[in-house]
Design an enzyme around this catalytic site. Structure first.
Site, PDB file in Angstrom:
ATOM      1  N   ARG A  99       0.830  -1.207   0.000  1.00  0.00           N
ATOM      2  CA  ARG A  99       0.000   0.000   0.000  1.00  0.00           C
ATOM      3  C   ARG A  99       0.865   1.259   0.000  1.00  0.00           C
ATOM      4  O   ARG A  99       0.529   2.251  -0.636  1.00  0.00           O
ATOM      5  CB  ARG A  99      -0.964   0.017   1.194  1.00  0.00           C
ATOM      6  CG  ARG A  99      -2.039  -1.035   1.091  1.00  0.00           C
ATOM      7  CD  ARG A  99      -2.923  -0.818  -0.146  1.00  0.00           C
ATOM      8  NE  ARG A  99      -3.814  -1.949  -0.317  1.00  0.00           N
ATOM      9  CZ  ARG A  99      -3.864  -2.706  -1.409  1.00  0.00           C
ATOM     10  NH1 ARG A  99      -3.082  -2.465  -2.436  1.00  0.00           N
ATOM     11  NH2 ARG A  99      -4.702  -3.703  -1.494  1.00  0.00           N
ATOM     12  N   GLU A 102       1.982   1.584  -3.460  1.00  0.00           N
ATOM     13  CA  GLU A 102       0.868   2.097  -4.249  1.00  0.00           C
ATOM     14  C   GLU A 102       0.684   3.600  -4.025  1.00  0.00           C
ATOM     15  O   GLU A 102       0.482   4.366  -4.982  1.00  0.00           O
ATOM     16  CB  GLU A 102      -0.411   1.358  -3.858  1.00  0.00           C
ATOM     17  CG  GLU A 102      -1.648   1.798  -4.597  1.00  0.00           C
ATOM     18  CD  GLU A 102      -2.883   1.059  -4.135  1.00  0.00           C
ATOM     19  OE1 GLU A 102      -3.719   0.759  -5.005  1.00  0.00           O
ATOM     20  OE2 GLU A 102      -3.011   0.770  -2.921  1.00  0.00           O
ATOM     21  N   SER A 125      15.125  14.691   2.549  1.00  0.00           N
ATOM     22  CA  SER A 125      16.115  13.747   3.057  1.00  0.00           C
ATOM     23  C   SER A 125      15.434  12.560   3.732  1.00  0.00           C
ATOM     24  O   SER A 125      14.429  12.707   4.424  1.00  0.00           O
ATOM     25  CB  SER A 125      17.028  14.434   4.071  1.00  0.00           C
ATOM     26  OG  SER A 125      17.912  13.504   4.653  1.00  0.00           O
TER      27      SER A 125
END
Length: 167
Positions: A99, A102, A125
């Site tokens: 997820r 995604e 960073s």
């Protein structure tokens, strides 16, 4: 004191130690939060460190090793500089990790554009960085709130004095 979880650490890899940490944590009924509280560090940092993503200072590693019942040799291994990352280059299959993959596929380009628009040409960073995970109650089901907090680093081309064309 010899750990019943590890035995001897001689020749043990960081990955093997991580598996032993997970087994010991579960066997002892400890939560990641309890381990983090014991060393006064954030839970996500502590969990990542115990999973092999950060070196743990010896004094804090000693506390964790004692709580987990690991062998004394684990302190040194926990303090070693890790090979960070470790996720396969293929699409992750674990549903929770997928997820996040995604989210970055869908929102990554938009996040990049907003960073560049608001800050300029640079990056967030992941070294000067913190992350937090919170549970947010909601009538339709609890929400997961993940906060990524990284220092902005502008791209800066700095040529070496010896490099041709640097003058």
């Amino acid at each position: 004191m010899r750990s019943r979880w590890l035995g001897m650490l001689e020749g043990m890899t960081r990955e093997q130690l991580t598996a032993e940490i997970i087994a010991a944590r579960l066997a002892k009924g400890l939560t990641w939060q309890q381990l983090a509280d014991a060393i006064d560090r954030p839970v996500v940092w502590t969990t990542a460190a115990l999973l092999g993503q950060h070196p743990i200072p010896a004094d804090k590693a000693r506390v964790l090793v004692d709580m987990l019942g690991l062998g004394d040799d684990a302190v040194a291994l926990l303090g070693s500089v890790p090979m960070r990352g470790g996720l396969p280059s293929a699409v992750p299959t674990d549903p929770t990790i997928y997820r996040f993959y995604e989210v970055l596929q869908v929102y990554g380009p938009a996040i990049k554009e907003v960073i560049h628009e608001q800050f300029g040409d640079g990056i967030m960073s992941a070294i000067n960085f913190s992350v937090d995970v919170q549970k947010k109650p909601h009538p339709d089901g609890d929400r997961v709130v993940v906060t990524l907090d990284g220092k902005y680093l502008p791209y800066d081309w700095t040529a070496s004095e010896e490099e041709p064309g640097a003058r």
